[in-house]
Design a protein around this motif. Structure first.
Motif, PDB file in Angstrom:
ATOM      1  N   UNK A  98       0.838  -1.195   0.000  1.00  0.00           N
ATOM      2  CA  UNK A  98       0.000   0.000   0.000  1.00  0.00           C
ATOM      3  C   UNK A  98       0.872   1.243   0.000  1.00  0.00           C
ATOM      4  N   UNK A  99       0.293   2.312  -0.530  1.00  0.00           N
ATOM      5  CA  UNK A  99       0.959   3.605  -0.533  1.00  0.00           C
ATOM      6  C   UNK A  99       0.089   4.530   0.311  1.00  0.00           C
ATOM      7  N   UNK A 100       0.685   5.305   1.186  1.00  0.00           N
ATOM      8  CA  UNK A 100      -0.138   6.163   2.040  1.00  0.00           C
ATOM      9  C   UNK A 100       0.579   7.441   2.403  1.00  0.00           C
ATOM     10  N   UNK A 101      -0.165   8.304   3.074  1.00  0.00           N
ATOM     11  CA  UNK A 101       0.383   9.600   3.456  1.00  0.00           C
ATOM     12  C   UNK A 101       0.420   9.686   4.969  1.00  0.00           C
ATOM     13  N   UNK A 102       1.524  10.185   5.529  1.00  0.00           N
ATOM     14  CA  UNK A 102       1.647  10.274   6.981  1.00  0.00           C
ATOM     15  C   UNK A 102       0.751  11.400   7.489  1.00  0.00           C
ATOM     16  N   UNK A 103      -0.106  11.080   8.462  1.00  0.00           N
ATOM     17  CA  UNK A 103      -0.974  12.110   9.018  1.00  0.00           C
ATOM     18  C   UNK A 103      -0.411  12.641  10.313  1.00  0.00           C
ATOM     19  N   UNK A 109       5.298   5.607  16.799  1.00  0.00           N
ATOM     20  CA  UNK A 109       4.638   5.153  15.581  1.00  0.00           C
ATOM     21  C   UNK A 109       4.255   6.338  14.714  1.00  0.00           C
ATOM     22  N   UNK A 110       3.936   6.031  13.460  1.00  0.00           N
ATOM     23  CA  UNK A 110       3.386   7.034  12.559  1.00  0.00           C
ATOM     24  C   UNK A 110       1.982   6.601  12.180  1.00  0.00           C
ATOM     25  N   UNK A 111       1.074   7.533  12.063  1.00  0.00           N
ATOM     26  CA  UNK A 111      -0.271   7.198  11.586  1.00  0.00           C
ATOM     27  C   UNK A 111      -0.364   7.561  10.118  1.00  0.00           C
ATOM     28  N   UNK A 112      -0.847   6.606   9.328  1.00  0.00           N
ATOM     29  CA  UNK A 112      -0.812   6.769   7.872  1.00  0.00           C
ATOM     30  C   UNK A 112      -2.230   6.618   7.310  1.00  0.00           C
ATOM     31  N   UNK A 113      -2.573   7.464   6.390  1.00  0.00           N
ATOM     32  CA  UNK A 113      -3.886   7.408   5.754  1.00  0.00           C
ATOM     33  C   UNK A 113      -3.781   6.549   4.500  1.00  0.00           C
ATOM     34  N   UNK A 114      -4.520   5.421   4.478  1.00  0.00           N
ATOM     35  CA  UNK A 114      -4.427   4.555   3.304  1.00  0.00           C
ATOM     36  C   UNK A 114      -5.775   4.321   2.650  1.00  0.00           C
ATOM     37  N   UNK A 115      -6.688   5.293   2.729  1.00  0.00           N
ATOM     38  CA  UNK A 115      -7.954   5.156   2.018  1.00  0.00           C
ATOM     39  C   UNK A 115      -8.787   3.997   2.569  1.00  0.00           C
ATOM     40  N   UNK A 142      13.481   7.671  19.111  1.00  0.00           N
ATOM     41  CA  UNK A 142      12.103   8.136  19.150  1.00  0.00           C
ATOM     42  C   UNK A 142      12.033   9.637  18.944  1.00  0.00           C
ATOM     43  N   UNK A 143      13.020  10.361  19.490  1.00  0.00           N
ATOM     44  CA  UNK A 143      13.006  11.810  19.309  1.00  0.00           C
ATOM     45  C   UNK A 143      13.338  12.188  17.880  1.00  0.00           C
ATOM     46  N   UNK A 144      14.085  11.327  17.192  1.00  0.00           N
ATOM     47  CA  UNK A 144      14.471  11.641  15.813  1.00  0.00           C
ATOM     48  C   UNK A 144      13.513  11.085  14.782  1.00  0.00           C
ATOM     49  N   UNK A 145      12.334  10.707  15.185  1.00  0.00           N
ATOM     50  CA  UNK A 145      11.397  10.116  14.233  1.00  0.00           C
ATOM     51  C   UNK A 145      11.099  11.047  13.072  1.00  0.00           C
ATOM     52  N   UNK A 146      11.069  12.338  13.389  1.00  0.00           N
ATOM     53  CA  UNK A 146      10.740  13.262  12.313  1.00  0.00           C
ATOM     54  C   UNK A 146      11.774  13.305  11.205  1.00  0.00           C
ATOM     55  N   UNK A 147      12.997  12.868  11.501  1.00  0.00           N
ATOM     56  CA  UNK A 147      14.006  12.896  10.438  1.00  0.00           C
ATOM     57  C   UNK A 147      13.780  11.760   9.459  1.00  0.00           C
ATOM     58  N   UNK A 148      13.004  10.772   9.860  1.00  0.00           N
ATOM     59  CA  UNK A 148      12.694   9.682   8.929  1.00  0.00           C
ATOM     60  C   UNK A 148      11.445  10.050   8.121  1.00  0.00           C
ATOM     61  N   UNK A 149      10.311  10.224   8.817  1.00  0.00           N
ATOM     62  CA  UNK A 149       9.094  10.653   8.132  1.00  0.00           C
ATOM     63  C   UNK A 149       8.476  11.809   8.891  1.00  0.00           C
ATOM     64  N   UNK A 150       7.921  12.737   8.143  1.00  0.00           N
ATOM     65  CA  UNK A 150       7.205  13.851   8.766  1.00  0.00           C
ATOM     66  C   UNK A 150       5.762  13.804   8.334  1.00  0.00           C
ATOM     67  N   UNK A 151       4.962  14.769   8.783  1.00  0.00           N
ATOM     68  CA  UNK A 151       3.576  14.814   8.303  1.00  0.00           C
ATOM     69  C   UNK A 151       3.568  15.141   6.817  1.00  0.00           C
ATOM     70  N   UNK A 243      18.096  17.471  11.972  1.00  0.00           N
ATOM     71  CA  UNK A 243      17.171  17.414  10.834  1.00  0.00           C
ATOM     72  C   UNK A 243      17.720  18.308   9.742  1.00  0.00           C
ATOM     73  N   UNK A 244      18.062  17.724   8.594  1.00  0.00           N
ATOM     74  CA  UNK A 244      18.587  18.598   7.528  1.00  0.00           C
ATOM     75  C   UNK A 244      17.507  19.565   7.097  1.00  0.00           C
ATOM     76  N   UNK A 245      17.810  20.836   7.196  1.00  0.00           N
ATOM     77  CA  UNK A 245      16.793  21.825   6.883  1.00  0.00           C
ATOM     78  C   UNK A 245      16.537  21.829   5.390  1.00  0.00           C
ATOM     79  N   UNK A 246      15.252  21.987   5.024  1.00  0.00           N
ATOM     80  CA  UNK A 246      14.918  21.908   3.607  1.00  0.00           C
ATOM     81  C   UNK A 246      15.463  23.099   2.852  1.00  0.00           C
ATOM     82  N   UNK A 247      15.653  24.156   3.560  1.00  0.00           N
ATOM     83  CA  UNK A 247      15.991  25.390   2.835  1.00  0.00           C
ATOM     84  C   UNK A 247      17.478  25.597   2.674  1.00  0.00           C
ATOM     85  N   UNK A 248      18.272  24.929   3.480  1.00  0.00           N
ATOM     86  CA  UNK A 248      19.711  25.193   3.374  1.00  0.00           C
ATOM     87  C   UNK A 248      20.409  23.967   2.825  1.00  0.00           C
TER      88      UNK A 248
END
Lengths: 329, 246
Positions: A98-103, A109-115, A142-151, A243-248
């Protein structure tokens, strides 16, 4: 002006006739006499009572007759007779891609919307860590979870099973994970049939195509599956900046991130092909997508693929293909 | 004695019907049913389920049906509780409860607009939503409202104005008849009719027994039209999906 079967594309009179003709041809090819009849509730199903038969889902017996309890299409497999409902909500099976979007990013854990009617859960422990080492997840992880997947990231995973807090996914192999540089499309789930291969790499266009069983389809630039050994260099950097910043981004990272125009056009072509096929209600397989994309190469502009003329062409082409397939087989 | 209805309909004429299914994304099944044009009675029904577990006092060997009625404005009160109970009993008799024991199916009704004949509209919408969700049913249910005027005349499908001026009215729910799928080229002309029965009847006001039976007859005759409409609407569009042929 003609509007066909919920299509929102306005058709001219000739296009309407051509489309109707193509669709009628398809319908006459697919239904064999009355065995694929569509039924509504409490309709009697024609069965040969002399042969033994098994009553499946959606049927029940009343006064010696087999009647349908749901609205749908009668299917027969050997001796099994059952009724398949048409408006099928995606029903997850273990092992589905399945393909989904992280909510949401929640504790561990991450919660994912899969229709589906509820959100799926991807546990931190079911996900490969960026440095590739198999180890116990610590509080720092656990604190670095956002570096793997974000919303709002798009993720590809496999269904692991149904557990007490919902549907659980896993993304343990290198082919799963975050999807970047592409488009996510949403089509009705029953148009994607379960096959052996859901990941397709189309070499001539350089794009990746993932057909999620839940009706979400990913079309994007081809991403080489990352090699674990190479990650060491990146892991050293991530010690300093969490977290590598998207802008720099450095200049060389920006160069790597640039997608050539040709690839982007191919991604758009494939995405439009899938959109047209889903509007017409044809089941989406890799062969039919590639055929439609090749057919679209003759059009000047890519956005013409979403117009009425192309839509009619695709329908006619499909009718041709099915009738020639039937004559052969 | 002829009654002149405000909108010019004949006593047996129903308002134009409209039904659409599959409108809510997250619900397992949903339907909207509206009667009348332009001022209409419109009800939205959503079905969630079957979910695991039944409520406390319910029989665990059968499926449980839970109805939540949401009025257009204001909070849920006694009238809504009454509607919920009527709907629950009606739907319990059309669903096959032994297929999924120890589960709960929730049906949520939202009133969008009320212009007379609200409960029948809600029952029709709930039935369509159950079909959309793929929940096995014994038969379809169609429902209609019959009013008795002070002159003794029976009219069907009243608007709110008409309803308020009536002596008595009855909401009736009838089962839908079974039809055979005719094999092509068969000489069979008509399908068999299921024995005429009545599923639910709710009455308000005082009426004599003969008047009541009169209402029943008129209602039953009108449900033929309603059932036709419902069947045509539920007839699934066979998609051009050739995977079976190939």
């Amino acid at each position: 002006m003609g509007r066909m079967r919920g299509l929102e594309i306005p058709l001219t009179q000739t296009q309407k006739i051509r489309l109707q003709r193509a669709l009628q041809k398809l319908e006459s090819l697919s239904s064999k006499a009355n065995s694929n009849a569509s039924v509504t509730v409490a309709d009697s199903i024609p069965v040969n009572y002399d042969d033994g038969f098994l009553k499946g889902h959606g049927t029940s017996e009343l006064n010696g007759e087999v009647i349908a309890t749901v609205c749908g299409v009668v299917e027969r497999v050997n001796k099994l007779v059952y009724v398949r409902t048409l408006r099928a909500r995606y029903k997850p099976e273990v092992g589905d891609i399945v393909v989904g979007r992280v909510i949401e990013v929640a504790p561990k854990r991450w919660r994912i919307d899969i229709n589906f009617s509820q959100d799926a859960v991807l546990m931190l422990s079911s996900m490969n860590l960026p440095d590739g080492i198999q180890r116990r997840r610590t509080a720092v992880d656990e604190l670095n979870m956002r570096s793997i997947f974000e919303e709002n990231d798009v993720v590809c995973a496999e269904v692991r099973g149904f557990h007490h807090d919902g549907l659980q996914l896993q993304a343990r192999s290198q082919k799963y994970g975050k999807l970047e540089r592409g488009q996510l499309l949403s089509i009705p789930p029953y148009l994607v049939k379960r096959r052996k291969q859901h990941f397709h790499y189309i070499e001539e266009y350089g794009i990746d195509l993932i057909l999620g069983c839940n009706g979400f389809i990913w079309v994007g630039e081809h991403a080489e599956p990352k090699d674990d050994m190479v990650i060491d260099e990146q892991a050293n950097k991530s010690d300093q900046i969490l977290k590598p910043s998207k802008y720099s981004m450095t200049l060389e990272e920006q160069e790597r991130a640039y997608t050539p125009l040709e690839t982007r056009q191919n991604v758009c072509r494939t995405a439009n092909a899938i959109r047209v096929l889903s509007t017409l209600g044809f089941s989406v397989t890799i062969e039919i997508i590639m055929d439609t994309v090749t057919m679209s190469m003759s059009l000047k502009e890519i956005h013409e693929m979403l117009g009425s003329e192309f839509c009619v062409l695709v329908a006619e082409r499909e009718a041709e293909r099915r009738s020639s397939a039937k004559k052969k087989g | 004695m002829e009654i002149d209805r405000i909108d010019g309909r004949s006593p047996n004429q129903l308002r134009p019907l409209a039904c659409s299914r599959g409108i809510l994304n997250r619900a397992h099944g949903s339907a909207s049913w509206s009667q009348g044009f332009p001022r209409d009675t419109k009800v939205l029904a959503a079905v969630y389920g079957p979910k695991a577990g039944t409520k406390k006092n319910e029989n665990p060997e059968r499926a449980c049906i839970e109805v939540i009625w949401k009025p257009k404005t204001g909070q849920s009160g006694k009238q809504e509780k009454e509607y919920e109970m009527i709907l629950k009993r009606t739907l319990q008799s059309i669903c096959i409860l032994t297929i999924n024991p120890n589960t709960t199916t929730s049906i949520i009704i939202q009133v969008v607009q009320d212009d007379g004949s609200l409960l029948p509209c809600a029952i029709n919408a709930a039935c369509a939503a159950l079909v959309d969700a793929g929940i096995p049913l014994k038969h379809l249910a169609v429902s209609i409202c019959c009013c008795l005027a002070s002159s003794g005349y029976v009219i069907l499908d009243p608007t709110k104005q008409e309803e308020e001026g009536m002596k008595a009215f009855a909401y009736l729910v009838f089962p839908n008849s079974i039809k055979l799928i005719l094999p092509e080229g068969s000489s069979h002309a008509q399908g068999e009719r299921m024995e005429d029965g009545i599923v639910t009847s709710v009455t308000h006001g005082a009426m004599s027994v003969e008047d009541y039976f009169h209402c029943l007859d008129r209602g039953r005759a009108a449900t033929a039209k309603l059932s036709d409409f419902l069947r045509r609407n539920l007839q699934p569009q066979v998609l051009a999906d050739g995977s079976k042929a190939g």
